[in-house]
Design a protein around this motif. Structure first.
Motif, mmCIF file in Angstrom:
data_model
loop_
_atom_site.group_PDB
_atom_site.id
_atom_site.type_symbol
_atom_site.label_atom_id
_atom_site.label_comp_id
_atom_site.label_asym_id
_atom_site.label_seq_id
_atom_site.Cartn_x
_atom_site.Cartn_y
_atom_site.Cartn_z
ATOM 1 N N HIS A 77 0.817 -1.219 0.000
ATOM 2 C CA HIS A 77 0.000 0.000 0.000
ATOM 3 C C HIS A 77 0.854 1.274 0.000
ATOM 4 O O HIS A 77 0.554 2.255 -0.689
ATOM 5 N N HIS A 81 1.317 4.623 -2.524
ATOM 6 C CA HIS A 81 1.339 6.070 -2.255
ATOM 7 C C HIS A 81 2.526 6.729 -2.960
ATOM 8 O O HIS A 81 2.420 7.843 -3.466
ATOM 9 N N SER A 106 0.431 9.049 6.149
ATOM 10 C CA SER A 106 -0.965 8.626 6.017
ATOM 11 C C SER A 106 -1.600 8.513 7.400
ATOM 12 O O SER A 106 -1.056 8.993 8.385
ATOM 13 N N GLY A 107 -2.740 7.834 7.446
ATOM 14 C CA GLY A 107 -3.444 7.688 8.714
ATOM 15 C C GLY A 107 -2.730 6.756 9.677
ATOM 16 O O GLY A 107 -2.954 6.795 10.884
ATOM 17 N N ALA A 108 -1.861 5.899 9.147
ATOM 18 C CA ALA A 108 -1.185 4.940 10.015
ATOM 19 C C ALA A 108 0.336 4.959 9.866
ATOM 20 O O ALA A 108 1.033 4.259 10.591
ATOM 21 N N PHE A 136 -3.599 14.358 13.199
ATOM 22 C CA PHE A 136 -4.635 15.244 12.653
ATOM 23 C C PHE A 136 -6.021 14.758 13.096
ATOM 24 O O PHE A 136 -6.861 15.550 13.526
ATOM 25 N N PRO A 148 -12.747 12.155 8.526
ATOM 26 C CA PRO A 148 -11.346 12.243 8.944
ATOM 27 C C PRO A 148 -10.930 13.688 9.211
ATOM 28 O O PRO A 148 -11.387 14.612 8.540
ATOM 29 N N GLY A 150 -7.958 15.409 9.032
ATOM 30 C CA GLY A 150 -6.981 16.182 8.250
ATOM 31 C C GLY A 150 -7.587 17.285 7.401
ATOM 32 O O GLY A 150 -7.260 18.472 7.579
ATOM 33 N N PRO A 151 -8.492 16.919 6.474
ATOM 34 C CA PRO A 151 -9.048 17.959 5.607
ATOM 35 C C PRO A 151 -9.840 19.015 6.372
ATOM 36 O O PRO A 151 -9.821 20.195 5.994
ATOM 37 N N GLU A 154 -7.365 21.383 8.056
ATOM 38 C CA GLU A 154 -6.779 22.272 7.051
ATOM 39 C C GLU A 154 -7.747 23.414 6.715
ATOM 40 O O GLU A 154 -7.338 24.574 6.630
ATOM 41 N N GLY A 238 -2.319 10.377 2.517
ATOM 42 C CA GLY A 238 -3.416 11.323 2.742
ATOM 43 C C GLY A 238 -2.976 12.693 3.236
ATOM 44 O O GLY A 238 -3.473 13.724 2.775
ATOM 45 N N VAL A 239 -2.005 12.739 4.155
ATOM 46 C CA VAL A 239 -1.591 14.018 4.737
ATOM 47 C C VAL A 239 -0.875 14.895 3.700
ATOM 48 O O VAL A 239 -0.842 16.121 3.819
ATOM 49 N N ALA A 241 -1.940 15.651 1.010
ATOM 50 C CA ALA A 241 -2.950 16.506 0.380
ATOM 51 C C ALA A 241 -2.963 17.900 1.011
ATOM 52 O O ALA A 241 -3.508 18.837 0.452
ATOM 53 N N ASN A 242 -2.344 18.012 2.176
ATOM 54 C CA ASN A 242 -2.352 19.264 2.935
ATOM 55 C C ASN A 242 -1.454 20.335 2.274
ATOM 56 O O ASN A 242 -0.245 20.149 2.152
ATOM 57 N N CYS A 265 -3.564 11.637 -3.442
ATOM 58 C CA CYS A 265 -2.798 11.484 -2.195
ATOM 59 C C CYS A 265 -3.547 10.559 -1.259
ATOM 60 O O CYS A 265 -2.977 9.645 -0.663
ATOM 61 N N ASP A 267 -6.167 7.556 -0.168
ATOM 62 C CA ASP A 267 -6.253 6.193 -0.705
ATOM 63 C C ASP A 267 -7.078 6.109 -1.985
ATOM 64 O O ASP A 267 -8.184 6.636 -2.058
HETATM 65 O O1 KG4 Z 1 -3.404 7.576 2.906
HETATM 66 P P1 KG4 Z 1 -4.736 7.749 3.513
HETATM 67 O O2 KG4 Z 1 -5.876 8.176 2.634
HETATM 68 O O3 KG4 Z 1 -5.198 6.445 4.251
HETATM 69 C C1 KG4 Z 1 -4.278 5.655 4.930
HETATM 70 O O4 KG4 Z 1 -3.549 4.900 4.258
HETATM 71 O O5 KG4 Z 1 -4.229 5.814 6.173
HETATM 72 O O6 KG4 Z 1 -4.559 8.794 4.704
HETATM 73 C C2 KG4 Z 1 -5.620 9.155 5.527
HETATM 74 C C3 KG4 Z 1 -5.146 10.190 6.500
HETATM 75 C C4 KG4 Z 1 -6.194 10.562 7.548
HETATM 76 O O7 KG4 Z 1 -5.581 10.543 8.809
HETATM 77 C C5 KG4 Z 1 -6.597 11.961 7.140
HETATM 78 O O8 KG4 Z 1 -7.017 12.766 8.240
HETATM 79 C C6 KG4 Z 1 -5.346 12.503 6.506
HETATM 80 O O9 KG4 Z 1 -4.814 11.404 5.803
HETATM 81 N N1 KG4 Z 1 -5.605 13.601 5.569
HETATM 82 C C7 KG4 Z 1 -5.125 14.855 5.743
HETATM 83 C C8 KG4 Z 1 -5.657 15.635 4.687
HETATM 84 N N2 KG4 Z 1 -6.432 14.831 3.906
HETATM 85 C C9 KG4 Z 1 -6.387 13.588 4.462
HETATM 86 N N3 KG4 Z 1 -4.315 15.362 6.683
HETATM 87 C C10 KG4 Z 1 -4.022 16.670 6.606
HETATM 88 N N4 KG4 Z 1 -4.496 17.490 5.636
HETATM 89 C C11 KG4 Z 1 -5.310 17.024 4.666
HETATM 90 N N5 KG4 Z 1 -5.783 17.836 3.723
#
Ligand code: KG4
Ligand code: ZN
Length: 298
Positions: A77, A81, A106-108, A136, A148, A150-151, A154, A238-239, A241-242, A265, A267
């Motif tokens: 996975h 990314h 990412s989230g993990a 986040f 979630p 993060g977004p 932001e 995911g992060v 994307a910030n 960015c 998943d």
């Molecule tokens: O990569 P992902 O989509 O899933 C995993 O593999 O975990 O990442 C998800 C993580 C979540 O914790 C979410 O809050 C964060 O990415 N995320 C962000 C943003 N968009 C998603 N964190 C900060 N800013 C963002 N714009």
């Protein structure tokens, strides 16, 4: 569904995967206007992740590949990314140039790696406690902002002052490792204090937190880029994307920075396809990997 529980419940997620996967595959083929017979290979994530979800996806993909007589490609996975950076051509350089320093957040996971060549990763550092996305999400929950986080953080932070509250930037002994649990605890304490005084200035807290975490991520990424002879800095997860994180890193590095579009960015299946494409090109055969919830990038 996950918003109702303020986070992902593994069993619920796995059950929903099972419910959706057949129709989703049909729809993907339909949207792409192609038949299964036109496909070269079938890929699925084999880890890291929630074991129930991984089993549903990988077994479905394996079954489909077997019945269609196609190779199955098990994809890490996190490698997905990274390879999201190969999905979009940019004018100056169609493909990212290697070697590269890559930050996967990412989230993990929060991994800093050296990508020496295609599919060759060397670990530089990782989080020793929470992942960046997790931080986040936890801060967002603390501020009652939803999931979630993060977004939402932001968006809310745009109206706040990043200098409103001084928050700690953790010093970690290992030069390229991260630690976010101290920051998370500091935000918790700050919010409790502010609650006692009256209304919590949510935008200012969000902005101060975002500033602290992006600085911590950017500082080590920039140092890694400066200390290794690389062509590019890549972000993924995911992060990534910030926009504040992208800007903070871009400001500190002397290298070209490459980040997938925000939708690539977080998943998505396209990135798993991209990683599978390079897995086939650079190894040539099926990669039989068992599902593993704790699979590492490097
Ligand atoms: O990569 P992902 O989509 O899933 C995993 O593999 O975990 O990442 C998800 C993580 C979540 O914790 C979410 O809050 C964060 O990415 N995320 C962000 C943003 N968009 C998603 N964190 C900060 N800013 C963002 N714009
Ligand atoms: Zn992910």
């Amino acid at each position: 569904m996950h918003q109702d529980t303020g986070g992902i419940v593994p069993e619920v997620a796995a059950r929903e995967h099972l419910r959706a996967i057949d129709a989703l595959t049909e729809k993907a083929l339909g949207d792409a206007g192609c038949q299964l017979t036109e496909i070269d290979a079938i890929a699925a994530t084999v880890g890291p992740g929630l074991i129930g979800c991984l089993l549903v996806g990988a077994n479905y993909a394996r079954g489909l590949a077997l019945s269609a007589g196609l190779p199955f490609v098990g994809v890490n996975h996190l490698e997905g990314h990274v390879y999201a950076n190969w999905l979009e051509e940019r004018e100056a350089t169609p493909e990212p140039e290697l070697p590269a320093v890559v930050l996967v957040v990412s989230g993990a996971h929060s991994d800093l790696v050296l990508m020496e060549a295609h599919r060759r990763f060397r670990p530089l550092g990782r989080t020793i406690d929470d992942a960046a996305g997790e931080a986040f999400d936890k801060v967002a929950r603390l501020l009652h902002l939803g999931f979630p986080g993060g977004p939402i953080i932001e968006r809310v932070a745009k109206a706040g002052d990043p200098k409103a509250f001084p928050l700690p930037r953790a010093a970690v002994a290992d030069r390229f490792d991260f630690s976010f649990s101290g920051l998370k605890t500091a935000v918790l304490r700050l919010v409790r204090e502010l609650e006692k005084k009256g209304e919590v200035p949510v935008a200012d807290v969000a902005a101060s937190f975002q500033k602290a975490i992006t600085e911590m991520l950017a500082e080590k990424t920039a140092r890694a880029a400066a200390e290794h002879a690389v062509q590019t800095v890549l972000l993924g997860g995911g992060v990534a994307a910030n926009l504040a994180l992208r800007e903070e890193i871009a400001r500190r590095i002397g290298h070209p920075l490459r980040v997938p579009s925000p939708a690539l960015c977080t998943d998505n299946g396209a990135m798993i396809g991209a990683a599978a494409f390079f897995a086939l090109r650079h190894r040539g055969t099926e990669i039989p990997v068992a599902v593993r919830s704790d699979l590492k990038l490097a």
